[in-house]
Design an enzyme around this catalytic site. Sequence first.
Site, PDB file in Angstrom:
ATOM      1  N   GLU A  35      -2.378  -1.086 -13.907  1.00  0.00           N
ATOM      2  CA  GLU A  35      -3.707  -0.454 -13.904  1.00  0.00           C
ATOM      3  C   GLU A  35      -4.313  -0.438 -15.306  1.00  0.00           C
ATOM      4  O   GLU A  35      -4.685   0.604 -15.827  1.00  0.00           O
ATOM      5  CB  GLU A  35      -3.627   0.953 -13.303  1.00  0.00           C
ATOM      6  CG  GLU A  35      -3.241   0.933 -11.829  1.00  0.00           C
ATOM      7  CD  GLU A  35      -3.331   2.298 -11.138  1.00  0.00           C
ATOM      8  OE1 GLU A  35      -3.178   3.331 -11.819  1.00  0.00           O
ATOM      9  OE2 GLU A  35      -3.569   2.323  -9.923  1.00  0.00           O
ATOM     10  N   GLU A  64      -1.425  -1.522  -4.764  1.00  0.00           N
ATOM     11  CA  GLU A  64      -0.989  -0.158  -4.440  1.00  0.00           C
ATOM     12  C   GLU A  64      -1.946   0.434  -3.417  1.00  0.00           C
ATOM     13  O   GLU A  64      -3.156   0.402  -3.618  1.00  0.00           O
ATOM     14  CB  GLU A  64      -1.023   0.758  -5.676  1.00  0.00           C
ATOM     15  CG  GLU A  64      -0.015   0.433  -6.738  1.00  0.00           C
ATOM     16  CD  GLU A  64      -0.048   1.438  -7.900  1.00  0.00           C
ATOM     17  OE1 GLU A  64      -0.642   2.532  -7.748  1.00  0.00           O
ATOM     18  OE2 GLU A  64       0.515   1.105  -8.957  1.00  0.00           O
TER      19      GLU A  64
END
Length: 657
Positions: free
Chosen positions: A192, A290
Amino acid sequence: MKKRWIILLLVSAMALGCVGKTIEVENAVPTAKIEGSSLYVKKVENLPDGFIMGMDASSVIAEEQSGVKYFNFAGEEQDVFKTLAESGVTHIRVRVWNHPYDANGNGYGGGNNDVEKAIAIGERATKYGMQLIVDFHYSDFWADPGKQMVPLAWKDMDISEKADALYKFTKDSLKQMKKAGVAVGMVQLGNETNTSMCGETYWERIIKLMASGSKAVRETYPNALVAVHFANPERAGAYDGCAEKLEAFGLDYDVFASSYYPYWHGTLENLANVLNGIAERYGKKVMVMETSYAYTGADSDFSGNTISDETGNIVKDYPFTVQGQANSVRSVIDTVAHVKNGIGVCYWEGTWITVGTNSWEENHEKWETCGSGWASSYGGSYDPDDAGKYYGGCAVDNQAMFDPQGKPLESLKVFNLVRYGNEIEPKPDAIADTVLAFDLKGTIELPETVDAVMTSNELKPVPVEWNVTEADLDAMYRGGVHTYEITGTAEGLPARAIVSMVKFNYLKNAGFEDGVLEPWQTEDRGGADQLYVEDKVTDSQNGTYHMHFWSAKQGSVDFSLTQQVTDLPEGVYRFTISVMGGDGGETEIFCFALVDGVEAGRTPMKITSYGNWDTQSVSGIEVKAGQTVTVGISVRCEGAGNGAWGKIDDGMLNAED
Ligand code: CA
C-alpha cells in the site's frame, strides 16, 4: 588434474545449493466442484482457469504458537493450509518485515512476520499445491498508506545505500525461499505504497528502491510476477498518478494491485473503471490484493474490531453473515474477472482468529509472547505513536473465514464455488434494518412486513412481529425528539427498526435521499467545477446522498442552495442545515430564510476539515398564512490548495413550539 576435480566438486555443490530442497507436493486444490454446500453462490461467468484465489495467512504461525488449532470441514484437526487448498485457494500471501523484534528479541506482534516465518508458511503452501505471494513491506513493522517507516538497520543510509540494502535483502530472502523449495508465484515491492515507501516520500526515490527489488526478483524467481500495491481506488485519478510515475521512471513490473475494502473503497463499478484504465493505458495485469468482509458484528478476542454493527458511515452492501461475507467476495471476484487483464483476488487474513476464549488477560499474555495480536507492547519501541499506544489483539477476527474455535466457515468454499455456481433455493439470511421517522404530533405505525435479505442478496418482504407495548409507544409520544431502537422477529431472524420521533420537516427531499436536486434549487454565481447531488455514504451526514461542491479556481465556489415552501400553517419556524468541507481559504457561508422575499434571518457557518459537520439554524421565522418561505445556504469560498470543497446535508424546517 586434482585442481579440476576440486572445481567440478565446487560446481556441483553450488548447483545443489541453487536447486535446494524439493517439497513433495500433495496437491489439495480441487479440480471439480465441492458438492453439498449450503452456501448460495452465483457462478462467475468466463472465469479464467488460472485466476488467482488468494488468501493472506500471515498470522498462522503466531496463532499456532498461541495454541490455536484449525479444523477441516469434517471437524478434524488438519493443517490449515490443506483446508485452504481444499476450499479452492490457489495462492497464499504472506507479509515480510525486515526485523520485527526489539533489542531484546521481543517480537513486535502482528504475527512477528520475518523471512523465517514466510519460508515456513511458503513450505506448507507449496506442499498443498499453492503458490506464495511474498509481500515485502520494507519496514520492521506494518506499512500502509498511513505509515511507511524505514527499517531501523537502514535508517541512516542515503538512497543509494538503501537501494543496495533493499536489493540484497530481497535477493537473500528469495534465495532462502528457493533453497527451501517454496513455489513463489508473485512478489510485491512494498505494501500500500500510496505516497511513500521505506521512509522515502519522493517518487524518484521510491521507484529507485522498487527497481532494485524488482531486479532481485527477476534474478531469483524469473517466472514470478512482480507486483506493486496501492490502496484507495476511490480517490479519483490517484492510481493513474502512480502508474504514470512508474511508467515515467521505467519500473520493471507486471501487476498493478489494489486493496479493496468495500466499506470505504468506493463502488465495484469505480474499481472496475480504475483497474481497466490501468490495464489499457499501461498494459499491466491488475488484481485486488486485499479484500475482506465481516461474517459477524461480534468481537471474539476482547480487542475491538475495525468493523462492527455499530460502525457508522460505512458501505454495508451485505449483512454481516457467513453468506454475506461470501457474497461480498463473490462480487469482488466477478468484478476483477471481467476487467481487462484482471488476474485475481486475494482475501486478507482469513485465518486470524482469537487465541483464547476466556479473558483479555489470557489473550494479552499470548499476544505479548507469540505476537498473535496486531501489535505487542514491544512494538512501541519502533512505532511509539501507534503500536506504543494502541497495542492489542486482532481487529479483524470477525472478518476471518474460520470461527473462534478454528472451524472453517462455509464462506471459504466461495473460492471453489464461484467457478461452478451453487444456485440453490434462496432463503432468508438476515433482516434489513427498517428506518422510520414519525411526527411527534402524528401516529406511530410500525410496518407489518420487513425486508429479508435472501442468501442470493435479493430483498423479499416478510411478516414481522415487533417487541413493543402500548406503554412503550406512549413513552415515545411523550419523549420529545429522540431516536429509539425497536427489536422484532421475522422468519425466525432478529429484526430491528430505528424509529426517530421528529418534529415534522416541511422540506421535501430534505437530505437529498431522492438522489436528485429537486425541489432544491441552486444558483451558481461562480461557475463551480462540481456542484451536484452525490451518492457517497462516507461523505454524507445521514443516509447516502448529500450536495457536493468543489472548484479549483480561486473564487469559483460561489453559490446558493435554496428550497421554497408554500402553504405553511401560520406560525413560527426554525430552519437548520449542515455543512462540512475544507481548503476554503477566506469564506462567507451562512444559512438564511426569506419570507415573501424579505430576509427573516441568517446565521454564519464554517468549513474546517473532513468529517467536521457544522450545523446551524435560523430561528424565529414568523410566517403568516399564504406567505412563501425560502430557506437555504449561501456558500462563497476564495479557495486554497486544490480548491475549496464541501458537502451539505440534512435541511430541516420545523415548527418552533
Ligand atoms: Ca477483535
